[in-house]
Structures are given as structure tokens and as C-alpha cells.
Design a protein around this motif. Sequence first.
Motif, short mmCIF file in Angstrom:
data_model
loop_
_atom_site.label_atom_id
_atom_site.label_comp_id
_atom_site.label_asym_id
_atom_site.label_seq_id
_atom_site.Cartn_x
_atom_site.Cartn_y
_atom_site.Cartn_z
N ASP A 5 0.85 -1.20 0.00
CA ASP A 5 0.00 0.00 0.00
C ASP A 5 0.88 1.24 0.00
O ASP A 5 1.31 1.70 1.06
CB ASP A 5 -0.93 -0.01 1.21
N SER B 271 -0.07 4.15 -0.66
CA SER B 271 -0.83 5.34 -0.29
C SER B 271 -0.89 5.55 1.22
O SER B 271 -1.40 6.58 1.66
CB SER B 271 -2.26 5.25 -0.84
N GLN B 272 -0.36 4.62 1.99
CA GLN B 272 -0.43 4.77 3.44
C GLN B 272 0.38 5.98 3.90
O GLN B 272 1.35 6.38 3.26
CB GLN B 272 0.01 3.50 4.15
N SER B 273 -0.03 6.57 4.99
CA SER B 273 0.65 7.76 5.50
C SER B 273 2.05 7.40 6.01
O SER B 273 2.34 6.24 6.32
CB SER B 273 -0.16 8.39 6.64
N GLN B 274 2.88 8.42 6.09
CA GLN B 274 4.24 8.24 6.62
C GLN B 274 4.16 7.72 8.05
O GLN B 274 4.96 6.87 8.45
CB GLN B 274 4.99 9.57 6.57
N ARG B 275 3.20 8.19 8.81
CA ARG B 275 3.03 7.75 10.20
C ARG B 275 2.68 6.27 10.25
O ARG B 275 3.26 5.51 11.04
CB ARG B 275 1.94 8.56 10.90
N ASP B 276 1.73 5.83 9.41
CA ASP B 276 1.34 4.42 9.40
C ASP B 276 2.51 3.54 8.96
O ASP B 276 2.73 2.47 9.53
CB ASP B 276 0.15 4.19 8.48
N ASP C 130 4.98 3.38 11.88
CA ASP C 130 4.46 2.51 12.94
C ASP C 130 4.62 1.04 12.56
O ASP C 130 4.98 0.21 13.39
CB ASP C 130 2.99 2.81 13.23
N GLN D 198 8.91 8.68 12.32
CA GLN D 198 8.50 9.19 11.01
C GLN D 198 9.69 9.79 10.26
O GLN D 198 9.83 9.58 9.05
CB GLN D 198 7.41 10.25 11.16
N TRP E 87 11.04 8.52 6.72
CA TRP E 87 11.08 9.44 5.58
C TRP E 87 12.47 9.47 4.95
O TRP E 87 12.60 9.42 3.73
CB TRP E 87 10.65 10.84 6.04
N HIS F 187 5.46 6.05 -7.35
CA HIS F 187 4.32 5.50 -6.62
C HIS F 187 3.15 5.49 -7.60
O HIS F 187 2.92 6.46 -8.31
CB HIS F 187 3.99 6.36 -5.40
#
Length: 153
Positions: free
Chosen positions: A19, A21-26, A29, A35, A39, A54
Motif C-alpha cells: 500500500d 498510499s499509506q501515511s508516513q506515520r502508518d 508505525d 516518522q 522518511w 508510486h
Amino acid sequence: MKRNLDQIDAHILRELQRDASQSQRDLADCIGLSQNATWRRVKLLEERGIIKGHSARIAREEVGLGLVVFAMIRTRNHSADWLKRFRAHVGAIPDVIDFYRIGGDYDYLLKIVTRDMNSYDQVYQRLIDKLELETVTSYFAMEAIAENRPLDI
């Protein structure tokens, strides 16, 4: 690990293939880093050319692209000039989504995704226009058993 990838880089690549598209935070984690550290690693993987962008996987049938054709091409001409023109010619056909120079009985393999047989015939006519090809043999996919699978990293 391949190409000097450590376990964390490999984990990042597996997760982004699953995925992107998942956020940097997700993502952070999931792999167990901050983060900022995540990054930095993603940016380094991009700079090294390991991550080439992407994109989204699209259900081709849902957008009217129900026909998959594998075209095998044999040519008598193998000059650098001819190859340059052939690559440009094929590269300008948007229905050709994968294009390989191969070994064996044929010289090139094209994966063509289009609407239907009539649309494929238009692609075929465009393909054989302007360049001499010895043989074009087409195979029509009846079912996609596995398609767009992630790389095993």
C-alpha cells in the motif's frame, strides 16, 4: 539482502508494494521507526533508484480494458538505428504496457492491454506500420491467474 538492502529497507519496500498510499506515520508505525527516520530511508531508496515512483493498481476490467494480448515479435533487422526507431515506435503506443527484448525464438515480447479484439487490431495495425517485422504472433489471455504481483523482497 539484495543490492545492499538491510531488513528495514526490505520491510519498507514490502509495505510500500502492499500500500503505497499509506501515511508516513502508518508506515513508520508498521516498521518500527520514527516518522523522520522512515522518511529519510524512503528518500534514500528513491535517490538510489530502488523506488521508481508510486502508482495505483487499477482493475482494468472496471475501466473497460478487458483484453490482454502477449505479442511475440521476430525481426531480421538488429541494427542500432532500427532498434532505436522500433523502441520509439512501440513506446508511442499507449496500449503496450510492458515491452521486453528477449532471447529464444522471438526477439521481443509486448504485453498489450486494450478494450476488445477490434481495439487490438488497431494496435496491431499501428505496430506493423512503418517498420518491417518478420513475424508477429499474438497470444490472447483468457484469465489472469496472477497479475501485478509484488516483488519478493
